[in-house]
Design a protein around this motif. Sequence first.
Motif, PDB file in Angstrom:
ATOM      1  N   VAL A 219       0.843  -1.198   0.000  1.00  0.00           N
ATOM      2  CA  VAL A 219       0.000   0.000   0.000  1.00  0.00           C
ATOM      3  C   VAL A 219       0.875   1.244   0.000  1.00  0.00           C
ATOM      4  O   VAL A 219       0.622   2.206  -0.742  1.00  0.00           O
ATOM      5  CB  VAL A 219      -0.942   0.000   1.226  1.00  0.00           C
ATOM      6  CG1 VAL A 219      -1.698   1.316   1.333  1.00  0.00           C
ATOM      7  CG2 VAL A 219      -1.917  -1.160   1.138  1.00  0.00           C
ATOM      8  N   TYR A 220       1.919   1.243   0.818  1.00  0.00           N
ATOM      9  CA  TYR A 220       2.831   2.390   0.860  1.00  0.00           C
ATOM     10  C   TYR A 220       3.525   2.570  -0.484  1.00  0.00           C
ATOM     11  O   TYR A 220       3.636   3.700  -0.987  1.00  0.00           O
ATOM     12  CB  TYR A 220       3.879   2.192   1.957  1.00  0.00           C
ATOM     13  CG  TYR A 220       4.976   3.226   1.906  1.00  0.00           C
ATOM     14  CD1 TYR A 220       4.775   4.505   2.425  1.00  0.00           C
ATOM     15  CD2 TYR A 220       6.206   2.946   1.298  1.00  0.00           C
ATOM     16  CE1 TYR A 220       5.773   5.468   2.360  1.00  0.00           C
ATOM     17  CE2 TYR A 220       7.204   3.900   1.227  1.00  0.00           C
ATOM     18  CZ  TYR A 220       6.982   5.159   1.753  1.00  0.00           C
ATOM     19  OH  TYR A 220       7.961   6.110   1.674  1.00  0.00           O
ATOM     20  N   LEU A 221       3.999   1.472  -1.099  1.00  0.00           N
ATOM     21  CA  LEU A 221       4.704   1.561  -2.369  1.00  0.00           C
ATOM     22  C   LEU A 221       3.801   2.105  -3.472  1.00  0.00           C
ATOM     23  O   LEU A 221       4.230   2.919  -4.297  1.00  0.00           O
ATOM     24  CB  LEU A 221       5.249   0.180  -2.767  1.00  0.00           C
ATOM     25  CG  LEU A 221       6.362  -0.377  -1.869  1.00  0.00           C
ATOM     26  CD1 LEU A 221       6.732  -1.788  -2.303  1.00  0.00           C
ATOM     27  CD2 LEU A 221       7.591   0.530  -1.890  1.00  0.00           C
ATOM     28  N   GLU A 222       2.558   1.663  -3.485  1.00  0.00           N
ATOM     29  CA  GLU A 222       1.626   2.154  -4.494  1.00  0.00           C
ATOM     30  C   GLU A 222       1.321   3.630  -4.277  1.00  0.00           C
ATOM     31  O   GLU A 222       1.272   4.422  -5.227  1.00  0.00           O
ATOM     32  CB  GLU A 222       0.333   1.335  -4.462  1.00  0.00           C
ATOM     33  CG  GLU A 222      -0.656   1.736  -5.554  1.00  0.00           C
ATOM     34  CD  GLU A 222      -1.815   0.770  -5.666  1.00  0.00           C
ATOM     35  OE1 GLU A 222      -2.901   1.201  -6.095  1.00  0.00           O
ATOM     36  OE2 GLU A 222      -1.642  -0.419  -5.336  1.00  0.00           O
ATOM     37  N   SER A 223       1.114   4.010  -3.027  1.00  0.00           N
ATOM     38  CA  SER A 223       0.840   5.411  -2.722  1.00  0.00           C
ATOM     39  C   SER A 223       2.047   6.287  -3.045  1.00  0.00           C
ATOM     40  O   SER A 223       1.896   7.408  -3.546  1.00  0.00           O
ATOM     41  CB  SER A 223       0.472   5.556  -1.243  1.00  0.00           C
ATOM     42  OG  SER A 223       0.251   6.905  -0.909  1.00  0.00           O
ATOM     43  N   LYS A 224       3.243   5.787  -2.773  1.00  0.00           N
ATOM     44  CA  LYS A 224       4.460   6.540  -3.062  1.00  0.00           C
ATOM     45  C   LYS A 224       4.615   6.761  -4.564  1.00  0.00           C
ATOM     46  O   LYS A 224       5.034   7.832  -5.012  1.00  0.00           O
ATOM     47  CB  LYS A 224       5.678   5.777  -2.523  1.00  0.00           C
ATOM     48  CG  LYS A 224       6.947   6.610  -2.445  1.00  0.00           C
ATOM     49  CD  LYS A 224       6.839   7.685  -1.395  1.00  0.00           C
ATOM     50  CE  LYS A 224       8.156   8.422  -1.206  1.00  0.00           C
ATOM     51  NZ  LYS A 224       8.038   9.523  -0.237  1.00  0.00           N
ATOM     52  N   LYS A 225       4.256   5.747  -5.334  1.00  0.00           N
ATOM     53  CA  LYS A 225       4.334   5.863  -6.795  1.00  0.00           C
ATOM     54  C   LYS A 225       3.382   6.942  -7.293  1.00  0.00           C
ATOM     55  O   LYS A 225       3.733   7.758  -8.152  1.00  0.00           O
ATOM     56  CB  LYS A 225       4.002   4.522  -7.430  1.00  0.00           C
ATOM     57  CG  LYS A 225       4.090   4.521  -8.945  1.00  0.00           C
ATOM     58  CD  LYS A 225       3.770   3.148  -9.512  1.00  0.00           C
ATOM     59  CE  LYS A 225       3.836   3.163 -11.034  1.00  0.00           C
ATOM     60  NZ  LYS A 225       3.492   1.810 -11.600  1.00  0.00           N
TER      61      LYS A 225
END
Length: 450
Positions: free
Chosen positions: A229-235
Amino acid sequence: MSINDERTGASEIEGDVDPASPTGQARRAYLASFVGTTIEFFDFIVYGTAAALVFPQVFFSGVPSAMGIVFSFATLAIGYAARPLGGIIGGHYGDKFGRKHVLIATMTIMGAATFLTGLLPSSVQIGVFAPILLIMLRLVQGLAVGAEWGGAVLMSVEHGEKKKRGFSATAVAMGSAFGVFLAYASFGVLGGLSDEQFESFGWRIPFVASILLVIVGMYIRLKVQESPVYLESKKLEEEKPATEKSALPIVSLLKEHPGRAAVAILTYAGPFMAQAILTTYVITYATTELGMPRQTFLNAMMVSLLGMMVMIPVFGSLSDRIGRRTIYIPACLAFVVFAFCVFPAVSTGSTWVIFLLFIVGMSMLNAATVGVVGSILTEVFPTRHRYTGSSVAYQFAGLIGGGLGPLVAASMIGAGMPTVSVAIMIGLFCLISAIACYSLGDTRKRDLVD
């Protein structure tokens, strides 16, 4: 389809789960959060137990005994005061650079601080430097625990299925309960030592031995991948124009959601106060004012903690089925009634009544609130400052309920006020928590990705 829904596959059906798969990572994240929080709370509570038993004699031997006790508990309070700051610092780095890096750091820092505390020379050996070093290490402990909670619950929840977030969030609650249990048990097994042996070296054993738990916990935590979730939001954040990118997490939190942060703090302040006063001040009141044996309450605590570990996942899973508020609000309201039963029940002096009191208060009501609050505080904030928001909410609720609650209760009774005044205070805060929780809405329906 949300990333949180993509969690099943043939490997899960067959029961042979690939550790690198989403399902395998979800299980590993739950275990890592459980073990990590167990270690953090074991270390934190071991200090508190030692502060009550031997620190006045070991680190404050040059002052009158009464003042030594005050100074010892003052160092204990420093740890609680540092937790909100730790939550802000950990939240900042967790939201900006990822949850995993912060959690590795908190475990390393906490483990080192606890291990070194067990090796500290006494005030007889190095004078005033002994309590100074003790205070510094306690401050480090508080910062580490403050930074740990938010990241641990987010890693478990953000790796889990959307329909199982309530259960996923229980990893941290289970770990905290088990850590407290181990802390009490570790000192319990040292009961065969003489007072001189315990004061000389016995109290140091749990502190030094905790490094073994840290090694195991670090091995597990290193194998968990960063939150999807963090990686997707960061992207998504990186694709925005520079003018639209988030400011510092704490700044964006207070700018965009100041009301939500305040309501989130109030949501858990009441239940935190209820359990903190039950497990600290009530025990002190019963043993000092009523002359009751301390062991009765310690045994009741141990039993109720085991009950908590059974009931926490039950309430977490149930919240996935019927809603967070359906469990949390009735538990808060039950705490209101429970508060007025505490002191009359303790005053009976009956062992079975005291055991029943702790089982109801800790194994049922506290399990219902602590088992659900992790998912509520995770779901109420957007990803870009979720670590900061959940940490600030939890740690400031702890400062109000766990730090100020018992202190105010002791001051009220010390000033000659009746015990019912403490019940009124607890009841009022728990009522506010129920209202605050209701105002947050049904958080389980929210998508975690911004």
